[in-house]
Motif scaffolding. Sequence first.
Motif, PDB file in Angstrom:
ATOM      1  N   GLU A   1      14.585 -15.009   0.545  1.00 39.59           N
ATOM      2  CA  GLU A   1      13.886 -16.041  -0.232  1.00 39.59           C
ATOM      3  C   GLU A   1      14.775 -17.248  -0.515  1.00 39.59           C
ATOM      4  N   PHE A   2      15.986 -17.007  -0.925  1.00 37.42           N
ATOM      5  CA  PHE A   2      16.896 -18.102  -1.291  1.00 37.42           C
ATOM      6  C   PHE A   2      17.829 -18.339  -0.111  1.00 37.42           C
ATOM      7  N   ASP A   3      17.463 -19.313   0.707  1.00 38.86           N
ATOM      8  CA  ASP A   3      18.111 -19.504   1.996  1.00 38.86           C
ATOM      9  C   ASP A   3      19.040 -20.715   2.014  1.00 38.86           C
ATOM     10  N   ARG A   4      19.508 -21.037   3.188  1.00 38.95           N
ATOM     11  CA  ARG A   4      20.461 -22.136   3.374  1.00 38.95           C
ATOM     12  C   ARG A   4      19.868 -23.498   3.007  1.00 38.95           C
ATOM     13  N   LEU A   5      18.553 -23.592   2.875  1.00 41.02           N
ATOM     14  CA  LEU A   5      17.916 -24.855   2.507  1.00 41.02           C
ATOM     15  C   LEU A   5      17.929 -25.107   1.003  1.00 41.02           C
ATOM     16  N   ASP A   6      18.296 -24.105   0.223  1.00 40.11           N
ATOM     17  CA  ASP A   6      18.434 -24.269  -1.222  1.00 40.11           C
ATOM     18  C   ASP A   6      19.862 -24.732  -1.522  1.00 40.11           C
ATOM     19  N   THR A   7      20.027 -26.045  -1.596  1.00 42.46           N
ATOM     20  CA  THR A   7      21.345 -26.629  -1.871  1.00 42.46           C
ATOM     21  C   THR A   7      21.262 -27.491  -3.123  1.00 42.46           C
ATOM     22  N   ASP A   8      22.390 -28.016  -3.537  1.00 40.77           N
ATOM     23  CA  ASP A   8      22.404 -28.910  -4.695  1.00 40.77           C
ATOM     24  C   ASP A   8      21.632 -30.203  -4.431  1.00 40.77           C
ATOM     25  N   GLN A   9      21.448 -30.554  -3.156  1.00 42.39           N
ATOM     26  CA  GLN A   9      20.729 -31.780  -2.810  1.00 42.39           C
ATOM     27  C   GLN A   9      19.228 -31.555  -2.613  1.00 42.39           C
ATOM     28  N   THR A  10      18.795 -30.313  -2.552  1.00 41.37           N
ATOM     29  CA  THR A  10      17.384 -30.010  -2.319  1.00 41.37           C
ATOM     30  C   THR A  10      16.544 -30.448  -3.507  1.00 41.37           C
ATOM     31  N   ASN A  11      15.403 -31.061  -3.206  1.00 46.54           N
ATOM     32  CA  ASN A  11      14.469 -31.487  -4.248  1.00 46.54           C
ATOM     33  C   ASN A  11      13.353 -30.467  -4.416  1.00 46.54           C
ATOM     34  N   TYR A  12      12.962 -30.273  -5.662  1.00 44.85           N
ATOM     35  CA  TYR A  12      11.903 -29.339  -6.026  1.00 44.85           C
ATOM     36  C   TYR A  12      10.885 -30.069  -6.887  1.00 44.85           C
ATOM     37  N   ILE A  13       9.653 -29.621  -6.780  1.00 43.43           N
ATOM     38  CA  ILE A  13       8.622 -30.092  -7.690  1.00 43.43           C
ATOM     39  C   ILE A  13       8.262 -28.903  -8.579  1.00 43.43           C
TER      40      ILE A  13
END
Length: 145
Positions: free
Chosen positions: A35-47
């Motif tokens: 679920e929590f993959d390499r795309l979850d970074t400090d720069q990733t934006n979430y809504i």
Amino acid sequence: MIRCFFGNEKWLQAASYYLRMLVFVQEQHISPKAEFDRLDTDQTNYIVIYHRQEPVATGRYQQDDPLTVRPDRLCVKKNWRNRGLGRRIVTELERIGRRNGCRVSRIHGEKTAVAFYEKCGYQVVSDDFIEDGIICVKLEKQLSA
């Protein structure tokens, strides 16, 4: 009071992770590692949609390329489903994608959610495939300018 927030601040990331733990890990039994993959970074934006102080729906903003937004990790807390929050998450991520120059929205959707995405204007464009142990399909929608 329902409010929608978008960004990469820690409090938004934490709220998104909390909802994803509830929905994907606990309800759907997806492993936390998947679920929590390499795309979850400090720069990733979430809504994240909040009701007062409670996060109730979320999605992760990704772009596959300069013209393609890929909303993913969309989920709504169980007791908040069927109130239009999922559609609002999708619509907001599409709006942000359009603002960033995207002309197509592509979703890797769970097979069980195809009817929802079709109601949002998406069409299935792939055969079934397995992602994180779940049967999925790719869906696309052309975004108007």
